[in-house]
Scaffold this active site. Structure first.
Site, PDB file in Angstrom:
ATOM      1  N   TYR A   1       1.603  -2.474   4.568  1.00 37.69           N
ATOM      2  CA  TYR A   1       0.020  -2.080   4.418  1.00 37.69           C
ATOM      3  C   TYR A   1      -0.108  -2.865   3.026  1.00 37.69           C
ATOM      4  O   TYR A   1       0.573  -2.455   1.938  1.00 37.69           O
ATOM      5  CB  TYR A   1       0.031  -0.544   3.971  1.00 37.69           C
TER       6      TYR A   1
ATOM      7  N   HIS B   1       0.895   5.640   2.297  1.00 34.24           N
ATOM      8  CA  HIS B   1      -0.147   5.421   3.629  1.00 34.24           C
ATOM      9  C   HIS B   1       0.435   6.237   4.714  1.00 34.24           C
ATOM     10  O   HIS B   1       0.254   5.586   6.015  1.00 34.24           O
ATOM     11  CB  HIS B   1      -0.496   4.084   3.784  1.00 34.24           C
TER      12      HIS B   1
END
Length: 408
Positions: free
Chosen positions: A160, A217
């Site tokens: 991410y 995330h």
């Protein structure tokens, strides 16, 4: 005073911004942002086909009643598409109010609580050394807070908010182009072994004053999130963001029982009902909602007030999917909110973006200073918007090494 017309524009420099312009019989217009990242045509269609026909002829000063009409009047309530559309309308109505009063919006909220609002930048790197260089660049620019993400050794893909290859790390933004999403591979054990040590090295390099933030995330299970939070306690993070998916609000209790690391959650929330228990039970420290996704200024103010009763500070979402219009709305909320914490801020100020959205707000030395222009303090150039058209895109998706779908 009556609303006479409203238009929706989709497009922008590098992003499919969804811009709403509401016109009145007194020649005053208001602007709103309905950008739903990588699903932009959906709130645009909802505005054009269902909501705007019900706006025409109404008094724009009655923004509370209009908000309730659209939210309570819908049999199926909420959701990101509807709330983004409601949010655009609500922003535009508040913009009109400010222009009628001749005042910036923060004055209508109750005035300033601060002169400048601290923001954080996104530092990243394909590896830790590159991340350290990225952090150093932002520190040199005067940022007091930086979110840090880097590649994990042995992870099959970058992960991410991390570039695939070493190179340009300034203002890196994930590529969302193309309707078929990129697939990222995630391996929790590698992440949990490596990232606490990496965060410790960043803290050792930059000292105790720099505010460090880290975004998981949604990738960890509740037990893993609790273990990770305990492991990074010595780093003294400003916050740990989205350590585990928050659909199960009780999952945050486990983390709270095992760690004192500040937790930030909420960028995917769409209403106060998504976060009221997290706030009331004091399971989080920062609420990350965005003024677009939770139905505009009217609804965000309710969340901010509830959060203030329970020692929860604001940390509004500020990814590049938010246009300068919604960022302006959040700038006014940040100036007013007594329980302000920090604002995510990715640089939007390219010449192309400035031409499309002329704006008086400014960012200096890691602080946003709000404009004193009436209303939102940002405009929209319709002629300039003709240069842009909709281009489809998608967020990446995440799979485990064995192919199992995972949380993005």
């Amino acid at each position: 005073m009556k609303i006479t017309d409203a238009k929706v524009f989709v497009g922008g420099p590098g992003k499919n911004y969804v811009t709403l312009k509401i016109m009145t019989d007194q020649g005053i217009h208001g602007l709103g942002d309905a950008t739903l990242n990588n699903r932009e045509t959906l709130p645009a269609a909802y505005l054009r086909d269902y909501l705007i026909p019900n706006l025409i002829g109404t008094d724009p000063r009655n923004s509370e009643d209009i908000w309730q009409f659209f939210y309570r009047g819908a049999y199926f309530r909420g959701g990101p598409i509807a709330m983004a559309a409601f949010g655009a309308i609500d922003m535009a109505l508040w913009d009109i109010k400010g222009k009628l009063a001749g005042l910036p919006l923060y004055q209508l909220f109750g005035g300033k609580s601060r002169e400048g609002a601290m923001v954080y930048a996104h530092a990243t790197g394909a590896d830790l050394d590159e991340l350290l260089d990225s952090v150093a660049q932002y520190v040199e620019q005067g940022y007091k807070a930086v979110r840090v993400q880097c590649g994990i050794p042995g992870m099959p893909t970058a992960g991410y908010a991390v570039p695939d290859k070493k190179g340009n790390i300034r203002n890196y933004i994930t590529d969302f182009s193309g309707i078929r999403p990129r697939v990222e591979i995630w391996e929790t054990d590698r992440y949990m072994r490596y990232m606490p040590e990496a965060l410790a090295r960043i803290r050792a390099r930059f000292g105790p004053e720099l505010k460090l933030l880290h975004d998981v995330h949604h990738r960890l299970l509740p037990r893993e999130a609790a273990a990770f939070a305990r492991a990074v306690e010595p780093v003294n993070l400003f916050w740990l963001e989205d350590p585990t998916p928050a659909e199960d609000q009780d999952a945050l209790r486990l983390l709270r029982q095992h760690s004192t690391v500040p937790v930030a959650i909420g960028e995917v929330f769409n209403s106060i009902w998504d976060c009221n228990r997290l706030i009331e039970d004091e399971l989080i420290d920062f609420i990350r909602v965005a003024v677009t996704y939770v139905g505009g200024i009217t609804h965000v103010k309710r969340i901010v007030d509830l959060a203030g009763l329970h020692h929860v500070r604001t940390g509004f979402h500020g990814a590049p999917s938010h246009s300068p219009i919604s960022m302006a709305a959040q700038a006014h909320l940040n100036a007013w909110a007594p329980n302000f914490g920090i604002q995510e801020y990715l640089v939007l100020g390219t010449p192309e973006c400035d031409a499309l959205f002329p704006c008086g707000h400014r960012m200096e030395n890691g602080m946003v200073h709000v404009s004193d222009a009436p209303g939102l303090g940002v405009d929209f150039d319709e002629k300039e918007s003709g240069r842009y058209e909709y281009r489809p895109g998608s967020h990446p998706v995440v799979r485990l090494e064995d192919g199992t779908m995972w949380n993005y």
